[in-house]
Motif scaffolding. Structure first.
Motif, mmCIF file in Angstrom:
data_model
loop_
_atom_site.group_PDB
_atom_site.id
_atom_site.type_symbol
_atom_site.label_atom_id
_atom_site.label_comp_id
_atom_site.label_asym_id
_atom_site.label_seq_id
_atom_site.Cartn_x
_atom_site.Cartn_y
_atom_site.Cartn_z
ATOM 1 N N THR A 1 7.484 3.770 -5.841
ATOM 2 C CA THR A 1 6.322 4.623 -5.578
ATOM 3 C C THR A 1 6.193 5.699 -6.652
ATOM 4 O O THR A 1 5.097 5.970 -7.161
ATOM 5 C CB THR A 1 6.444 5.281 -4.187
ATOM 6 N N LEU B 1 8.650 12.786 -0.013
ATOM 7 C CA LEU B 1 8.584 11.474 0.635
ATOM 8 C C LEU B 1 9.929 11.116 1.246
ATOM 9 O O LEU B 1 10.987 11.378 0.668
ATOM 10 C CB LEU B 1 8.195 10.405 -0.401
ATOM 11 N N VAL C 1 11.592 7.556 3.009
ATOM 12 C CA VAL C 1 11.396 6.133 3.306
ATOM 13 C C VAL C 1 12.456 5.714 4.306
ATOM 14 O O VAL C 1 13.647 5.986 4.112
ATOM 15 C CB VAL C 1 11.506 5.271 2.028
ATOM 16 N N GLN D 1 6.948 4.998 5.484
ATOM 17 C CA GLN D 1 6.907 6.066 4.479
ATOM 18 C C GLN D 1 6.292 7.290 5.144
ATOM 19 O O GLN D 1 5.169 7.219 5.643
ATOM 20 C CB GLN D 1 6.028 5.672 3.285
#
Length: 537
Positions: A422, A516, A518, A527
């Motif tokens: 990402t 972020l 995950v 996410q």
């Protein structure tokens, strides 16, 4: 002044030994020059003997005037000169001719375009031809001069023509989609198969090693004059003479000599390209930066447009367009040399020569040489000169990546792989990478685990909690978005699933996100994004 032939590359070089015999060369030129009409844009030296020489005056010396002609530099003593007429600027000549032409006189414009072609005014030629097409769109001669093709009932640019036929422009040449996909993976065509660069390199080294041994054993002490002449012809710029020399050398059993000579030519071209790339290293970032910025804007504009890339059906109908736009960004990001080729005629010319020489080595010298392999090597060496990732990632990107490596986190290897995929994508598209956040990671993993255990797939938990509430429960009061997916076993696969879905794709490229987490459980993925992050400890 005298001339000698240097056949390396088929170029004639000139040496100047003295100024004492300037007219020895002039006298040979006068017969030809006297018959030529005066060019309006050339400097003209009229001589005492009624002759004249045209060109560009480079120097007015005390004893001589130096003029550059298409035959070379000529030094003319002042006592041989009757008068000198300075040139009119060729641009001025063009503008005067253009002003005399009525706005709708297509024939006169076409004649002017041909005049521009004859005098190497490429931009002005194109200007005239485009004016003709605006007046008369189906003017076939103007279209052909522009390189247009008549295809499927209408005139098209060469690019449109090739795209409609299913070709792809890559590394400075048009190729089929199959060839493009293989070349994009770094594969090399060899004897009808696509092989890896490493395998081709092994084959190439082995063959050249055998060649060198054989050449050392059979190398004559002195080559006969007839063979030397054939080798000189084999460097000729005239393709027919060159091929005839190839054939004669092969018939006389000198294929290895031919291979050695072609290899030298190939290496000379490669050195020119390398020198050119290194010499202009300060210019390339400006050119590539503009290209990258334009492509980023085009891609992001389309991706963020919910009409063109709708959320309905995950934007499936528009996904090919998204892929094409993102691939343009990816191409310049990972392979800048191949994109630079389209911007430089010098590089295109050298690559055309390289293509011809490698083809000759393979076809006539029977050596394992390959144009695609040489282009891949040039691409890799150029990446050492210009790192697009280092130059054009947003400021602060590498500090975030370094922090993500050092931070203590419960994130697994595959969860980190998804985060890294990402972040690399965001950086390529001109956005800051995201901070790895432990509270968001825990919230994401718990939600993935809850979906797996209770066999459901939703942003809302079975107990009714929203993503924001789940993140807040872990101490992350800065939730800004969520993606979920199922059916993937790796972080990269989960990233690609979101990439191929319009809403999730937009979420990953949202500029307001700063962090972020995950979370993975089995084949379930989550996410959780944040507009802030917990302080790094």
């Amino acid at each position: 002044m005298h001339f000698h032939s240097d056949f390396s590359g088929g170029i004639m070089r000139r040496e100047e030994n003295s100024v004492s015999r300037p007219l020895s060369f002039v006298s040979y030129l006068l017969f030809f020059l006297f018959l030529c009409p005066i060019l309006l844009w050339a400097d003209v030296i009229f001589l005492q003997n009624n002759g004249r020489i045209e060109g560009e005056i480079l120097e007015y010396g005390e004893e001589v005037v130096v003029i550059k002609t298409k035959w070379g530099r000529v030094k003319i003593p002042h006592d041989q000169i009757l008068k000198i007429v300075k040139a009119k600027n060729i641009q001025e000549v063009f503008q005067k001719k253009l002003k005399k032409i009525p706005p709708d006189d297509v024939d006169a414009l076409y004649r002017l375009a041909l005049w521009c072609k004859e005098n190497k005014l490429e931009k002005q030629k194109i200007e005239c031809l485009k004016k003709i097409i605006r007046i008369q769109p189906n003017h076939s001669d103007a279209r052909r001069e522009l390189g247009h093709k008549f295809y499927r009932g209408k005139w098209r640019t060469y690019r449109e023509y090739m795209l409609l036929r299913g070709y792809v422009f890559y590394a400075g040449e048009w190729m089929t989609k199959e060839e493009y996909l293989n070349r994009k993976q770094g594969l090399i065509p060899y004897k009808g198969k696509w092989i890896t660069q490493k395998k081709f390199e092994r084959i190439r080294k082995r063959k050249w090693r055998l060649y060198r041994r054989k050449y050392k054993r059979n190398q004559p002490k002195k080559l006969p004059e007839s063979i030397q002449k054939l080798l000189a012809l084999a460097r000729s710029l005239d393709r027919e003479k060159r091929l005839a020399a190839y054939q004669a050398l092969i018939e006389k059993g000198h294929r290895l000599l031919l291979a050695q000579q072609l290899l030298k030519e190939k290496n000379q071209i490669l050195k020119k390209i390398q020198h050119f790339l290194k010499g202009k290293r300060n210019l390339w970032p400006k050119i590539l930066g503009k290209m990258l910025q334009r492509r980023r804007q085009e891609a992001l504009s389309f991706i963020r447009d919910e009409v063109k890339y709708p959320s309905a059906n995950h934007g499936k109908a528009a996904q090919p367009k998204v892929d094409a736009l993102v691939n343009k960004v990816k191409q310049i990001w990972y392979h800048p040399f191949k994109e630079l080729v389209s911007q430089s005629k010098k590089l295109q010319n050298w690559l055309n020569q390289l293509h011809q020489i490698t083809s000759d080595l393979e076809k006539y010298a029977k050596m394992p040489e390959n144009y695609a392999y040489e282009v891949e090597k040039l691409d890799k060496s150029f990446q050492k000169i210009i790192s697009m990732r280092r130059l054009f990632s947003p400021p602060g990107s590498f500090a975030i990546l370094e922090r993500n490596k050092k931070i203590r986190s419960s994130a697994s290897k595959e969860e980190r792989n998804c985060l890294n995929a990402t972040n690399e994508y965001r950086m390529m598209m001109g956005l800051l990478p995201l901070l790895l956040d432990e509270p968001l990671t825990k919230a994401a993993r718990k939600h993935s685990d809850d979906m797996r255990r209770n066999n459901y797939f939703s942003h809302t938990s079975k107990d009714g909690r929203t993503p924001a509430q789940r993140c807040a429960a872990e101490g992350a009061n800065y939730y800004s978005g969520e993606n979920i997916a199922m059916g993937m076993t790796t972080g990269q696969a989960a990233f690609m699933a979101w990439y191929n879905s319009s809403g999730h794709h937009r979420n990953m490229l949202d500029p307001k996100h700063r962090s972020l987490g995950v979370g993975n459980s089995g084949t379930y993925w989550t996410q959780d994004f944040g507009f802030s992050a917990k302080p790094f400890r």
